[in-house]
Design a protein around this motif. Structure first.
Motif, short mmCIF file in Angstrom:
data_model
loop_
_atom_site.label_atom_id
_atom_site.label_comp_id
_atom_site.label_asym_id
_atom_site.label_seq_id
_atom_site.Cartn_x
_atom_site.Cartn_y
_atom_site.Cartn_z
N GLY A 16 14.61 23.33 -33.60
CA GLY A 16 15.57 23.63 -32.56
C GLY A 16 16.94 23.07 -32.89
N ASN A 17 17.83 23.02 -31.90
CA ASN A 17 19.18 22.50 -32.10
C ASN A 17 19.71 21.92 -30.81
OD1 ASN A 17 20.18 24.76 -30.53
ND2 ASN A 17 20.01 26.02 -32.37
N SER A 19 22.21 22.88 -28.94
CA SER A 19 22.51 23.89 -27.91
C SER A 19 21.28 24.20 -27.07
CB SER A 19 23.03 25.17 -28.57
OG SER A 19 24.27 24.94 -29.21
N GLN A 20 20.16 24.38 -27.74
CA GLN A 20 18.91 24.65 -27.03
C GLN A 20 18.51 23.46 -26.17
OE1 GLN A 20 15.11 24.44 -29.23
NE2 GLN A 20 14.76 26.56 -28.58
N ALA A 23 20.65 23.35 -23.07
CA ALA A 23 20.25 24.40 -22.13
C ALA A 23 18.97 24.00 -21.41
CB ALA A 23 20.06 25.73 -22.87
N ASN A 24 18.03 23.41 -22.14
CA ASN A 24 16.79 22.93 -21.52
C ASN A 24 17.07 21.84 -20.50
OD1 ASN A 24 15.24 24.68 -23.06
ND2 ASN A 24 14.63 23.13 -24.55
N HIS A 311 8.95 23.41 -23.83
CA HIS A 311 9.75 23.23 -22.61
C HIS A 311 8.99 23.66 -21.36
CE1 HIS A 311 13.25 22.80 -20.09
NE2 HIS A 311 13.19 24.08 -19.72
#
Length: 328
Positions: A16-17, A19-20, A23-24, A311
């Motif tokens: 992942g990164n 940004s993800q 957002a989570n 998530h």
């Protein structure tokens, strides 16, 4: 009923990164709000590739905009990394954006290793008197009492709730002396839990912000529809914790069946000790473990936390944890 809140380290998972992860975080905060959580906190960590909350005030602004009623804040800001004026301005700005919803938990550790601490470009004062003086200076900026000779804008008169954080007796005594709420990091450093609780309650002096002690304790919760599933989900955080203890931070890995057993007796015992303030299991087991911890400590509030690779599984865990807390 014991209040319940959420600490989110905004984990970056393998593959992942940031940004993800961010957002989570916004999605998780909104979900926690819908479940009756009192507050959502993120923590300041630096130089750790698996944690996306280094720019803590920015992340709080991000989740504050994604929610409307839940309190948002830091658990915490590592005050030795900053000047009190900068923190007063940052959290004064957050209060202007989200009036009456902002918490500011203060810690005295750097939140990094010495190499990263030097890169922050602040002379880290190891004198134990520095942290209490910085807390008092920060209070002065928010109170706008003129003692510093400088007016924090934004910040002066801001309605920001200060907390003292800690994993030792130092923070417990300081919180008691200042009459501030206290949060103990029992979710990863439970060794002095009982002594810190006693110290805080015994030394507490009523203040303008608090007339009696308010104790919040960190607690890990990995809840799922079955005990076996919860044990599997917890292995991601266990792997990350072992990596940190070995001197290397990693992105949150996927769960591994039988991970704890694979460590051998000594490794499993270490993990069991440092993560002893945990509930791992299906709904009934989680409820029982939460109830036992609250009965033992008399906590006014629990700061629930966990890191999960998936998530949606983490959202489900929060739902089950909230149901368990409401049932107690």
């Amino acid at each position: 009923m014991t209040a319940y809140s959420l600490l989110d380290l905004v984990p970056i998972v393998q593959g992942g990164n940031a940004s993800q992860a961010l957002a989570n975080a916004a999605d998780l905060a909104a979900h926690a709000e819908s479940l009756g959580f009192t507050r959502y906190w993120v923590a300041e960590h630096h130089g750790m590739e698996g944690i996306a909350s280094a720019a803590t005030a920015v992340v709080i602004g991000h989740v504050g905009a994604a929610t409307s009623t839940i309190r948002v804040g830091a658990g915490g800001i590592m005050l030795p990394n900053h000047s009190p004026l900068q923190i007063a301005e940052q959290f004064g700005t957050l209060d202007a954006l989200f009036p009456g919803r902002v918490d500011l938990g203060l810690g005295r550790a750097p939140g990094s290793d010495q190499r990263v601490a030097m890169a922050i470009r602040r002379n880290l004062d190891t004198n134990s008197n520095a942290f209490p003086q910085d807390v008092l200076e920060l209070q002065s900026f928010f109170a706008d009492d003129g003692k510093t000779g400088i007016r924090a804008t934004p910040g002066a008169g801001a309605d920001v709730t200060l907390w003292i954080l800690g994993s030792s007796l130092f923070g417990a005594q300081l919180a008691g002396m200042l009459g501030l709420p206290y949060a103990f990091a029992s979710h990863f450093a439970p060794g002095l839990l009982d002594e810190a609780i006693d110290m805080y309650r015994r030394t507490f002096k009523p203040s303008a912000v608090l007339d009696k002690p308010h104790l919040m304790l960190g607690f890990n919760v990995f809840a799922a529809d079955s005990d076996a599933e919860a044990e599997l989900l917890a292995s991601s955080q266990q792997q990350a914790f072992v990596a940190i203890r070995s001197g290397r931070g990693i992105q949150l890995p996927p769960p591994v069946p039988g991970y704890r057993e694979s460590l051998g007796p000594q490794g499993a015992a270490m993990l069991g000790q440092v993560l002893s303030a945990s509930a791992i299991g299906g709904p009934e087991r989680v409820r029982e473990q939460l109830a036992a911890f609250i009965a033992r400590t008399g906590a006014d509030e629990l700061m629930l936390t966990s890191a999960m690779f998936d998530h949606q599984a983490r959202r489900r865990s929060l739902t089950l944890a909230a149901e368990a807390m409401r049932s107690l």
